[in-house]
Every structure is written in structure tokens, then in C-alpha cells.
Design a protein around this motif. Sequence first.
Motif, PDB file in Angstrom:
ATOM      1  N   PHE A  18     -10.358   2.163  12.486  1.00 25.68           N
ATOM      2  CA  PHE A  18      -8.952   2.420  13.613  1.00 25.68           C
ATOM      3  C   PHE A  18      -8.418   3.709  12.894  1.00 25.68           C
ATOM      4  CE2 PHE A  18      -4.578   1.798  14.497  1.00 25.68           C
ATOM      5  CZ  PHE A  18      -4.903   1.418  15.955  1.00 25.68           C
ATOM      6  N   GLN A  19      -8.072   4.308  14.062  1.00 23.58           N
ATOM      7  CA  GLN A  19      -7.467   5.806  13.418  1.00 23.58           C
ATOM      8  C   GLN A  19      -6.083   5.732  14.114  1.00 23.58           C
ATOM      9  OE1 GLN A  19      -9.006   8.175  11.957  1.00 23.58           O
ATOM     10  NE2 GLN A  19     -10.757   6.797  11.608  1.00 23.58           N
ATOM     11  N   GLY A  20      -5.523   5.022  15.158  1.00 26.12           N
ATOM     12  CA  GLY A  20      -4.401   4.881  15.862  1.00 26.12           C
ATOM     13  C   GLY A  20      -2.973   4.626  14.615  1.00 26.12           C
ATOM     14  N   LYS A  21      -1.945   4.148  15.501  1.00 27.46           N
ATOM     15  CA  LYS A  21      -0.690   4.068  14.835  1.00 27.46           C
ATOM     16  C   LYS A  21      -0.703   2.581  14.742  1.00 27.46           C
ATOM     17  CE  LYS A  21       4.027   4.851  15.586  1.00 27.46           C
ATOM     18  NZ  LYS A  21       4.581   3.469  15.682  1.00 27.46           N
ATOM     19  N   ILE A  22       0.021   2.011  13.583  1.00 24.89           N
ATOM     20  CA  ILE A  22       0.269   0.604  13.521  1.00 24.89           C
ATOM     21  C   ILE A  22       1.610   0.289  14.179  1.00 24.89           C
ATOM     22  CG2 ILE A  22       0.583  -1.399  12.014  1.00 24.89           C
ATOM     23  CD1 ILE A  22      -1.086   0.246   9.923  1.00 24.89           C
ATOM     24  N   ASP A  23       1.492  -0.774  15.122  1.00 26.03           N
ATOM     25  CA  ASP A  23       2.974  -0.990  15.586  1.00 26.03           C
ATOM     26  C   ASP A  23       3.357  -2.370  14.971  1.00 26.03           C
ATOM     27  OD1 ASP A  23       5.245  -1.331  17.281  1.00 26.03           O
ATOM     28  OD2 ASP A  23       4.035  -2.186  19.108  1.00 26.03           O
ATOM     29  N   ALA A  31       0.882  -1.302   0.048  1.00 20.87           N
ATOM     30  CA  ALA A  31      -0.110   0.147  -0.318  1.00 20.87           C
ATOM     31  C   ALA A  31       0.964   1.245  -0.006  1.00 20.87           C
ATOM     32  CB  ALA A  31      -0.934   0.072   1.405  1.00 20.87           C
ATOM     33  N   ARG A  32       0.218   2.371  -0.360  1.00 20.85           N
ATOM     34  CA  ARG A  32       1.112   3.486  -0.370  1.00 20.85           C
ATOM     35  C   ARG A  32       1.222   4.059   0.999  1.00 20.85           C
ATOM     36  NH1 ARG A  32      -4.161   4.419  -2.136  1.00 20.85           N
ATOM     37  NH2 ARG A  32      -5.320   6.018  -0.894  1.00 20.85           N
ATOM     38  N   ASP A  33       0.475   3.841   1.939  1.00 22.85           N
ATOM     39  CA  ASP A  33       0.552   4.504   3.302  1.00 22.85           C
ATOM     40  C   ASP A  33      -0.183   3.729   4.227  1.00 22.85           C
ATOM     41  OD1 ASP A  33      -2.074   5.273   2.909  1.00 22.85           O
ATOM     42  OD2 ASP A  33      -1.709   7.073   2.142  1.00 22.85           O
ATOM     43  N   ASP A  34      -0.227   3.883   5.606  1.00 18.75           N
ATOM     44  CA  ASP A  34      -0.752   3.082   6.541  1.00 18.75           C
ATOM     45  C   ASP A  34      -2.290   3.060   6.332  1.00 18.75           C
ATOM     46  OD1 ASP A  34       1.730   2.834   7.565  1.00 18.75           O
ATOM     47  OD2 ASP A  34       1.424   3.698   9.464  1.00 18.75           O
ATOM     48  N   LYS A  35      -2.932   4.146   5.896  1.00 19.09           N
ATOM     49  CA  LYS A  35      -4.474   3.952   5.670  1.00 19.09           C
ATOM     50  C   LYS A  35      -4.979   3.109   4.736  1.00 19.09           C
ATOM     51  CE  LYS A  35      -8.247   7.186   5.006  1.00 19.09           C
ATOM     52  NZ  LYS A  35      -8.785   8.659   4.680  1.00 19.09           N
ATOM     53  N   ALA A  36      -4.158   3.137   3.948  1.00 21.49           N
ATOM     54  CA  ALA A  36      -4.395   2.167   2.535  1.00 21.49           C
ATOM     55  C   ALA A  36      -4.124   0.787   3.050  1.00 21.49           C
ATOM     56  CB  ALA A  36      -3.562   2.436   1.140  1.00 21.49           C
TER      57      ALA A  36
END
Length: 273
Positions: free
Chosen positions: A258-263, A233-238
Motif C-alpha cells: 500500500f502506498q496511500g494515506k491511512i485514514d 511504530a515510528r511512522d505510517d510505513k512502519a
Amino acid sequence: MAQRKNIIGLFLLATLLGSTTASATTESQYWGYWDRSNERNREVIDHQSWDNILGNYVVDKKGATNRFRYGALSSADKKALKNYITALEKIDPRSYNRNEQQAYWLNLYNAVTVKIISDNFPVKTFAEIRARNLSSDPLSSPVATVSGQALSLNDIENRIIRPIWKDHKVHFGLNCADMSCPGLLPHAFTGKNVKDMLKKSGKNFINSQNGVTLKNGKLTASSIFNQYKGDFARDDKALLKVFAHYADDRLALYLLGFQGKIDFVHDKSLNSF
């Protein structure tokens, strides 16, 4: 004191080698020599001996990465594995159609990886094998010769499979042997089943504790999704949408909101049993 310095020096060299190779593995470098196929060819490549080995030694771990019984591999099956790899080396995959080619490369990569580990077992991580062989890194040194070309595991993954197929699902079929990677399936890839098996492996992995987990508002994912993010994907949202595509319904719903950060987590321990 001198001995301590030598030990530290070797450790730093091994660390540098590991970090350099890890960086290289994220790079996709097209090797045009292999980008040829014969779509009219309906011949199939025989993967039965590899299928037998997988059926006998893969341990299906529900909800987690499948394991392989490297230490249990019998002398007869080690010989069968070696013969299978030799048989693949005698084939020019470019004369086959794309599905047969894809199954061929995935199986060759995985079979060679299993052979390297079983030849060096017991080990706790694949990196341990690399540290033992500083002059011959199993990722970047030749491990097979196909159509007159000496190939490393990095060549197969990053110069052939990734740039030619341009499909994130290939990562679900490659056995990096870490617990952070999808495990081996109990069946060999074939031209007929390769597409369905890659989808199945992706679904199994993303719904496992080693792939993607969302607990108490914290989202953790395997480091392969970060290391090869450009493939997914191009970014975390994608990337969340990719996760949701494979996730079971309830998890998919939470992932899309989900709106947070992926660990991103990397478990280097060997996928052995």
C-alpha cells in the motif's frame, strides 16, 4: 438567552475536559513504584469470577468488535464484579512475576471499566458518563486503591501498563469501551495465557472492520493506532508492517504494497449489545 449561554458553557467545558483527557491518554509517564516483581513467585492470582462474567456477557461478533451486555448484568453478577475488584485491591501485584502482574493490571482496568458503565447504563458512549460527572472524571479520578495507592484508569494504563511493559500488544487487551477499540475477550487474562491472548486479540482486531480495512484502494484504521502511534511504530510505513504482521495473508500482502494515506477513524459509540 441566559439559559442558552449556560448550556453552551457546559458544553464547552465538557468538550475541553474531553480533549484534555484524550491528550493525556497518549502520554506514557513511568511510575517507578510499580516497577518491581518477584520472578521466583509461581503463585497465581484467581480471576475465575471475572472469567465467569466475561463468559456470560461478552458477545463474540465475528469480523467486528466484541460487544458486552452491560444492561443485562444481573444483581448477583454486579455484586460478584464488585467483590472481584475489591479482592484485586487487596493484592500487592509487585510480589508476583511479570506475567501475573500484566494479567492483573489488564483485568483490573477492564473490570473497573465494565463496573463504571454498568453503574451508569444506559449510555450511548463512555464520554456521556464523563459529561455527567464533570467533577469526577472516571478516567482521571481514583477508581481503585492498590497497595495504598489511589489509582485512576489513566494511571493504570499510562503510568503502569504502557511504560513498564513497553509493548504495543497491551492496547489489544485494554477495553476503552469505544467501538474503535479492541473488544473484551470472553475469558479473563491469566499469567499463563496473557501473551497468547494479547496476540489473539490483536489478530482479531486488525482483521475486523473496526480495526483495519482496505477497500477500493482506501485504507482505514482505528484511531487508537494514531492516538498511540509511538507505541506501535515510528511512522505510517512502519505501522503498515505492524498491521501486516497480524493480518490474514491476503490482507497482509495488500498492506505491504500500500502506498496511500491511512485514514484514521474514531467510532465513539459504546461496545454494548
